[in-house]
Design a protein around this motif. Structure first.
Motif, mmCIF file in Angstrom:
data_model
loop_
_atom_site.group_PDB
_atom_site.id
_atom_site.type_symbol
_atom_site.label_atom_id
_atom_site.label_comp_id
_atom_site.label_asym_id
_atom_site.label_seq_id
_atom_site.Cartn_x
_atom_site.Cartn_y
_atom_site.Cartn_z
ATOM 1 N N GLU A 73 0.839 -1.182 0.000
ATOM 2 C CA GLU A 73 0.000 0.000 0.000
ATOM 3 C C GLU A 73 0.879 1.239 0.000
ATOM 4 O O GLU A 73 1.932 1.261 0.633
ATOM 5 N N THR A 74 0.438 2.245 -0.716
ATOM 6 C CA THR A 74 1.164 3.511 -0.715
ATOM 7 C C THR A 74 0.245 4.595 -0.171
ATOM 8 O O THR A 74 -0.968 4.563 -0.362
ATOM 9 N N TYR A 75 0.847 5.543 0.526
ATOM 10 C CA TYR A 75 0.109 6.639 1.136
ATOM 11 C C TYR A 75 0.769 7.955 0.762
ATOM 12 O O TYR A 75 1.992 8.032 0.644
ATOM 13 N N SER A 76 -0.057 8.964 0.626
ATOM 14 C CA SER A 76 0.495 10.296 0.370
ATOM 15 C C SER A 76 0.984 10.887 1.687
ATOM 16 O O SER A 76 0.601 10.437 2.771
ATOM 17 N N LEU A 77 1.815 11.905 1.584
ATOM 18 C CA LEU A 77 2.319 12.575 2.781
ATOM 19 C C LEU A 77 1.166 13.136 3.611
ATOM 20 O O LEU A 77 1.158 13.014 4.835
ATOM 21 N N SER A 78 0.175 13.720 2.961
ATOM 22 C CA SER A 78 -0.958 14.287 3.713
ATOM 23 C C SER A 78 -1.741 13.201 4.448
ATOM 24 O O SER A 78 -2.218 13.424 5.556
ATOM 25 N N GLU A 79 -1.867 12.021 3.875
ATOM 26 C CA GLU A 79 -2.545 10.918 4.554
ATOM 27 C C GLU A 79 -1.752 10.454 5.771
ATOM 28 O O GLU A 79 -2.319 10.166 6.820
#
Length: 93
Positions: free
Chosen positions: A8-14
């Protein structure tokens, strides 16, 4: 037989949203600032609409304080310094 794991990848804001402490920026009533100045600061620095800014000014005037923003301590300190430089009475809780 091979085993693959989905990554899974997440954005910095997430990521920041998931670890964010809940701190509130409090605007306090004082005898120095006018309604117009408070409304201007809410619109200019916090991007509130004019009706929202007027509501905040009214709450501060009648109740003595109003939470105007919520987020990480770092974020709240940045906004506290900005609003303090404008002459507003603010704190972080």
């Amino acid at each position: 037989m091979s085993t693959e794991t989905a990554q899974e990848t997440y954005s910095l804001s997430e990521i920041l949203a998931s670890v964010k402490d809940s701190n509130r920026l409090i605007l306090w009533n004082d005898d120095i600032n006018t309604f117009d100045h408070v409304i201007f600061c809410m619109m200019h620095h916090l991007q509130y609409s004019e009706p929202e800014s007027e509501r905040i000014a009214f709450i501060v005037h009648n109740e003595g304080k109003c939470a105007v923003l919520e987020g990480s301590m770092t974020e709240m300190e940045v906004y506290r310094k900005i609003l303090k430089a404008e002459g507003l009475t603010v704190s972080v809780e």
